[in-house]
Design a protein around this motif. Structure first.
Motif, short mmCIF file in Angstrom:
data_model
loop_
_atom_site.label_atom_id
_atom_site.label_comp_id
_atom_site.label_asym_id
_atom_site.label_seq_id
_atom_site.Cartn_x
_atom_site.Cartn_y
_atom_site.Cartn_z
N VAL A 142 1.66 11.70 9.73
CA VAL A 142 1.84 11.97 8.30
C VAL A 142 2.08 13.45 8.07
CG1 VAL A 142 0.66 11.99 6.06
CG2 VAL A 142 0.50 9.98 7.54
N ARG A 143 1.29 14.29 8.70
CA ARG A 143 1.43 15.74 8.53
C ARG A 143 2.81 16.21 8.97
NH1 ARG A 143 -1.82 18.60 12.79
NH2 ARG A 143 0.04 17.93 13.94
N ASP A 144 3.26 15.75 10.14
CA ASP A 144 4.56 16.18 10.65
C ASP A 144 5.71 15.64 9.80
OD1 ASP A 144 3.26 17.46 12.68
OD2 ASP A 144 3.61 15.90 14.17
N TYR A 145 5.55 14.42 9.32
CA TYR A 145 6.63 13.83 8.51
C TYR A 145 6.84 14.61 7.22
CZ TYR A 145 9.39 10.60 5.77
OH TYR A 145 10.38 10.06 4.99
N PRO A 148 -10.87 0.47 -6.00
CA PRO A 148 -11.75 1.64 -6.10
C PRO A 148 -12.31 2.10 -4.76
CG PRO A 148 -12.23 0.09 -7.86
CD PRO A 148 -11.29 -0.61 -6.92
N GLU A 149 -12.42 1.16 -3.81
CA GLU A 149 -12.94 1.53 -2.50
C GLU A 149 -11.90 2.26 -1.65
OE1 GLU A 149 -15.78 -1.55 -0.56
OE2 GLU A 149 -14.30 -2.73 -1.69
N ILE A 150 -10.61 2.01 -1.93
CA ILE A 150 -9.55 2.50 -1.06
C ILE A 150 -8.69 3.59 -1.69
CG2 ILE A 150 -7.43 1.82 0.17
CD1 ILE A 150 -10.02 0.99 1.51
N VAL A 151 -8.33 3.42 -2.97
CA VAL A 151 -7.47 4.40 -3.61
C VAL A 151 -8.13 5.78 -3.59
CG1 VAL A 151 -6.39 5.11 -5.78
CG2 VAL A 151 -6.31 2.72 -5.06
N GLY A 152 -7.38 6.77 -3.11
CA GLY A 152 -7.91 8.12 -2.97
C GLY A 152 -8.52 8.39 -1.61
N GLN A 153 -8.60 7.35 -0.77
CA GLN A 153 -9.14 7.48 0.58
C GLN A 153 -7.99 7.53 1.59
OE1 GLN A 153 -12.44 7.94 1.15
NE2 GLN A 153 -12.61 7.89 -1.10
N PRO A 154 -8.22 8.08 2.80
CA PRO A 154 -7.17 8.11 3.82
C PRO A 154 -6.73 6.71 4.21
CG PRO A 154 -8.97 9.60 4.39
CD PRO A 154 -9.46 8.76 3.24
N LEU A 155 -5.42 6.52 4.33
CA LEU A 155 -4.87 5.22 4.71
C LEU A 155 -5.37 4.78 6.08
CD1 LEU A 155 -2.89 2.85 4.26
CD2 LEU A 155 -1.11 4.27 5.29
N ILE A 204 0.87 -1.18 0.00
CA ILE A 204 0.00 0.00 0.00
C ILE A 204 0.90 1.23 0.00
CG2 ILE A 204 -1.85 1.23 1.20
CD1 ILE A 204 -2.45 -1.43 2.67
N ALA A 205 0.59 2.20 -0.85
CA ALA A 205 1.35 3.45 -0.88
C ALA A 205 0.39 4.61 -0.67
CB ALA A 205 2.09 3.60 -2.21
N MET A 206 0.93 5.70 -0.11
CA MET A 206 0.11 6.89 0.11
C MET A 206 0.88 8.13 -0.33
SD MET A 206 0.33 7.54 4.22
CE MET A 206 1.92 7.87 5.01
N ASP A 207 0.15 9.22 -0.54
CA ASP A 207 0.79 10.48 -0.91
C ASP A 207 0.99 11.35 0.32
OD1 ASP A 207 -1.69 11.54 -0.29
OD2 ASP A 207 -2.27 11.90 -2.37
N SER A 208 1.42 12.59 0.11
CA SER A 208 1.73 13.47 1.23
C SER A 208 0.50 13.88 2.03
CB SER A 208 2.45 14.72 0.73
OG SER A 208 1.64 15.44 -0.19
N GLU A 209 -0.68 13.65 1.48
CA GLU A 209 -1.92 13.95 2.20
C GLU A 209 -2.43 12.74 2.98
OE1 GLU A 209 -3.17 16.99 2.26
OE2 GLU A 209 -1.53 17.65 0.96
N GLY A 210 -1.69 11.62 2.90
CA GLY A 210 -2.12 10.42 3.60
C GLY A 210 -3.18 9.65 2.84
#
Length: 217
Positions: A196-199, A173-180, A149-155
């Motif tokens: 995530v925000r602090d990192y 489709p249920e998970i991609v684009g949703q918060p980890l 699983i990978a996430m972007d800077s917004e989590g």
């Protein structure tokens, strides 16, 4: 890159013929048309392609043509060089904002013309190679026995492979684009978001980041 076409869209037939001659002598396969609508059809038919488009011509203008091709450009295989009668900064900027990759001031010197087209060819070749590499990587990730699983800077989740689907019982489709953190036990979600925000703000591990957390399957 194989099967690369150069398309010249210009209602000045004498100029188009001159450009075609220079490019043909340099070894390119060249097609010409005199209006923006026909250029649009030809580009879609001949990808990958380098398009040399006049700024003003019947049908779609060069700028409008760039706009029409934005969706197709996102898939790669199109490089647009706008032909303009002047190099005024405002016009050049407008062209780039519309989606052009480069521009040439008419009448272009043959050496500059070939250099710009060869630069576009290198860009398309690099895009092609990166696309192949990305597809290969996605295939490797998807067949992995480990849940990835990978996430972007917004989590937000950007990748959810088949093993993750099996583990969590949720489809991409249920998970991609949703918060980890939706996959985590509820008690960890707030600390994860802060982490995530602090990192990404400071490059430091904080909260749940850097700790082993058991995700909810």
């Amino acid at each position: 890159m194989t099967n690369l076409h150069v398309i010249i869209a210009d209602d000045d037939a004498s100029l188009a013929a001159l450009l075609e001659r220079h490019l043909s002598n340099a070894g390119y396969v060249v097609s010409c048309c005199g209006d923006g609508d026909e250029a649009l059809r030809m580009v879609r038919r001949h990808k990958p392609v380098i398009l040399l488009s006049d700024w003003e011509m019947p049908g779609l203008t060069g700028v409008a043509l760039c706009g029409e091709l934005q969706a197709a450009k996102a898939d790669g295989g199109i490089y647009i060089i706008l032909l303009t009668g002047n190099g005024e900064p405002d016009q050049v900027v407008a062209g780039f904002e519309a989606g052009a990759d480069d521009y040439l001031v008419k009448p272009a010197h043959p050496a500059e013309l070939i250099a710009r087209v060869r630069a576009g060819e290198r860009v398309l070749d690099l895009q092609h190679r990166l696309g192949q590499g990305e597809q290969w990587l996605r295939t490797v990730v998807d067949v992995s026995k480990d849940a990835m699983i990978a996430m972007d800077s917004e989590g937000l989740v950007t990748l959810f492979n088949q093993s993750a689907v099996t583990m969590f019982g949720k489809s991409p489709p249920e998970i991609v684009g949703q918060p980890l953190d939706l996959l985590m036990p509820e008690e960890y979600r707030t600390s994860h978001r802060h982490g995530v925000r602090d990192y990404f703000a400071h490059g430091e591990h904080a909260g749940v980041i850097g700790q082993t957390v058991e995700l909810s399957a």
